[in-house]
Design a protein around this motif. Sequence first.
Motif, PDB file in Angstrom:
ATOM      1  N   CYS A  63       0.768  -1.153   0.019  1.00  0.00           N
ATOM      2  CA  CYS A  63       0.134  -0.065  -0.089  1.00  0.00           C
ATOM      3  C   CYS A  63       0.994   1.332   0.110  1.00  0.00           C
ATOM      4  CB  CYS A  63      -0.835  -0.055   1.187  1.00  0.00           C
ATOM      5  SG  CYS A  63      -2.101  -1.461   1.157  1.00  0.00           S
ATOM      6  N   ASP A  64       0.328   2.394  -0.673  1.00  0.00           N
ATOM      7  CA  ASP A  64       0.897   3.628  -0.113  1.00  0.00           C
ATOM      8  C   ASP A  64       0.461   4.401   1.040  1.00  0.00           C
ATOM      9  OD1 ASP A  64       1.992   3.739  -2.900  1.00  0.00           O
ATOM     10  OD2 ASP A  64       0.031   4.156  -3.710  1.00  0.00           O
ATOM     11  N   TYR A  65      -0.612   3.895   1.534  1.00  0.00           N
ATOM     12  CA  TYR A  65      -1.045   4.564   2.720  1.00  0.00           C
ATOM     13  C   TYR A  65      -1.764   3.575   3.686  1.00  0.00           C
ATOM     14  CZ  TYR A  65      -0.857   9.055   0.548  1.00  0.00           C
ATOM     15  OH  TYR A  65      -0.511  10.096  -0.342  1.00  0.00           O
ATOM     16  N   GLU A  82       8.367   3.219   2.138  1.00  0.00           N
ATOM     17  CA  GLU A  82       7.558   3.939   1.423  1.00  0.00           C
ATOM     18  C   GLU A  82       6.263   3.927   1.797  1.00  0.00           C
ATOM     19  OE1 GLU A  82       8.249  -0.012  -0.876  1.00  0.00           O
ATOM     20  OE2 GLU A  82       9.628   1.667   0.068  1.00  0.00           O
ATOM     21  N   VAL A  83       5.790   2.928   2.656  1.00  0.00           N
ATOM     22  CA  VAL A  83       4.412   2.773   2.979  1.00  0.00           C
ATOM     23  C   VAL A  83       4.160   4.207   4.132  1.00  0.00           C
ATOM     24  CG1 VAL A  83       2.716   1.804   4.535  1.00  0.00           C
ATOM     25  CG2 VAL A  83       4.330   0.600   2.656  1.00  0.00           C
ATOM     26  N   ASP A  84       3.167   4.888   3.756  1.00  0.00           N
ATOM     27  CA  ASP A  84       2.924   6.007   4.845  1.00  0.00           C
ATOM     28  C   ASP A  84       1.848   5.746   5.810  1.00  0.00           C
ATOM     29  OD1 ASP A  84       1.758   8.330   6.001  1.00  0.00           O
ATOM     30  OD2 ASP A  84       1.806   9.495   4.211  1.00  0.00           O
TER      31      ASP A  84
END
Length: 127
Positions: A63-65, A82-84
């Motif tokens: 996931c991105d977020y 890189e996962v927020d």
Amino acid sequence: MSTAFAEAERDARGLTDIVEILTGGTHPADHVHEAVVTVMGEAGFDLSGNVPREIATEELESCDYVATMGCSTLELDADASEVDVRDWALADPDGRPLDEVREIRDEVRARVSALFDEIEREVLPSA
């Protein structure tokens, strides 16, 4: 709650082809709490047939977020930097009076909307 609001935000903003929503818990309950079903019904969402599911770390790392509700035991691989991850530290609605669950619902809705503001700016720079 967050998934219902996220799906509604995604659809309302025309991001259905861009944003995929994964949902689950690290230690999910075996049912959606009745108070949550009630207050989400008041907001126009029927969660009565929903069943919480476990989500795998591998899914989360893709996931991105990632938004956690404050009760997570989430441990992402350091390479997944890189996962927020957003820990919203919300109260567990289980066993709380309906007025408190409504407050939690409204906080979830506001946080989801704010997150989608960010996502929209990222994927639609002119927004």
